[in-house]
Design an enzyme around this catalytic site. Structure first.
Site, mmCIF file in Angstrom:
data_model
loop_
_atom_site.group_PDB
_atom_site.id
_atom_site.type_symbol
_atom_site.label_atom_id
_atom_site.label_comp_id
_atom_site.label_asym_id
_atom_site.label_seq_id
_atom_site.Cartn_x
_atom_site.Cartn_y
_atom_site.Cartn_z
ATOM 1 C CB SER A 90 -0.913 0.055 1.339
ATOM 2 O OG SER A 90 -0.095 -0.261 2.413
ATOM 3 N N GLY A 127 -2.179 -4.260 1.282
ATOM 4 C CA GLY A 127 -2.225 -5.377 2.205
ATOM 5 C C GLY A 127 -1.196 -6.535 1.430
ATOM 6 C CG ASN A 155 1.626 -4.922 4.837
ATOM 7 O OD1 ASN A 155 1.146 -3.970 5.523
ATOM 8 N ND2 ASN A 155 1.041 -4.907 3.520
ATOM 9 C CG ASP A 238 -3.403 4.676 8.131
ATOM 10 O OD1 ASP A 238 -2.353 5.736 8.133
ATOM 11 O OD2 ASP A 238 -3.629 4.339 7.055
ATOM 12 C CG HIS A 241 -1.199 3.685 4.444
ATOM 13 N ND1 HIS A 241 -1.881 3.222 5.376
ATOM 14 C CD2 HIS A 241 -0.466 2.764 3.749
ATOM 15 C CE1 HIS A 241 -2.070 1.906 5.217
ATOM 16 N NE2 HIS A 241 -1.142 1.534 4.083
#
Length: 269
Positions: A90, A127, A155, A238, A241
């Site tokens: 992402s 993801g 991730n 969040d 990002h």
């Protein structure tokens, strides 16, 4: 008087013949005209018409050839752009942002402003883990690759996946790129994670990317999110990002490494 009349008749016939030939030519074309002349025993005229037609066709052919030559001269073939493929998650995909704000787009704008013959390809998928990347790489490598930037593993770290597994997957991706495009330049984008999973795991994750870069003799972006990670004002809600302002810094971090690659391969100091 009699000779004058005879001359007049001959002249009149010649005039009528010429006029008839002209009408036939305009109406039906030179092929029909030749047949007409041969049937009326005007062999001399047939020869004249064929010679004129041959000259006309030759002139047109020469003109067409000249036009083709001019077209080739005035429109030289342009060299295809080299491709920089960003293969990541992402962070590369520009999650939560307009595509025009993503750092890959900002890199393309910088490259264009410098007149460098490169096209940036964003192959990011939100993801994505290293395992997902290893299964997706074959599809991405169907396109030409001159520079390959690998931005995966973040991730994995956030999920606490075994670092041995992450390292194996990243190595598999690197191996496939080298096999398919042995002269491509590889760049590894380093990542960091918060210390939620313990100091040991965090430290080993930090060392993962420099170790892989050294092992494979690839270029390394030490930390792609340097100056952005952990800074609230440069990230989305969040806290993971980057926002539009943060993407500008990320683009700068990537350019520190890509600048030398692009200019060197293009013959610039």
């Amino acid at each position: 008087m009699k000779s004058n009349l005879q001359h007049f008749k001959i002249s009149g016939i010649a005039y009528l013949n010429q006029r008839s030939l002209f009408i036939v030519y305009l109406t039906f074309g030179y092929r029909i005209l030749i047949n007409y002349i041969l049937k009326t025993s005007n062999l001399v005229w047939a020869i004249v018409v064929m010679l004129l037609s041959s000259c006309g066709n030759k002139t047109a052919s020469n003109a067409n050839a000249a036009n083709r030559t001019d077209s080739i001269t005035n429109h030289p073939a342009t060299k295809p752009l080299k491709q920089i493929v960003f293969f990541g998650n992402s962070i590369t995909a520009g999650y939560g942002l307009d595509p025009s704000e993503a750092f890959t787009t900002l890199l393309q704008q910088r490259i264009d402003s410098l007149g460098l013959p490169y096209k940036v390809v964003n192959a990011g998928l939100s993801g994505e883990t290293s395992a997902g990347g290893a299964s997706r790489i074959d599809w991405v490598l169907r396109q030409p690759v001159d520079v390959f930037v690998l931005e995966l593993g973040g991730n994995d770290g956030l999920r606490g996946i075994s670092l041995q597994e992450t390292s194996k997957n990243l190595q598999a991706i690197i191996d496939k790129v080298k096999q398919k495009y042995p002269v491509a330049t590889l760049v590894l984008a380093g990542m960091e994670i918060p210390p939620n999973l313990g100091i040991r795991y965090t430290k080993e994750f930090h060392n993962l990317f420099p170790q892989l870069a050294k092992k494979n003799n690839t270029c390394l972006i030490p930390f792609l999110l340097e100056g952005v990670g952990g800074v609230d004002s440069l990230n989305q809600r969040d806290g993971i990002h980057p926002n539009a302002e943060g993407e500008k810094i990320v683009a700068g971090n990537a350019w520190k490494v890509l600048k030398g690659i692009c200019k060197q391969s293009n013959g610039r100091p």
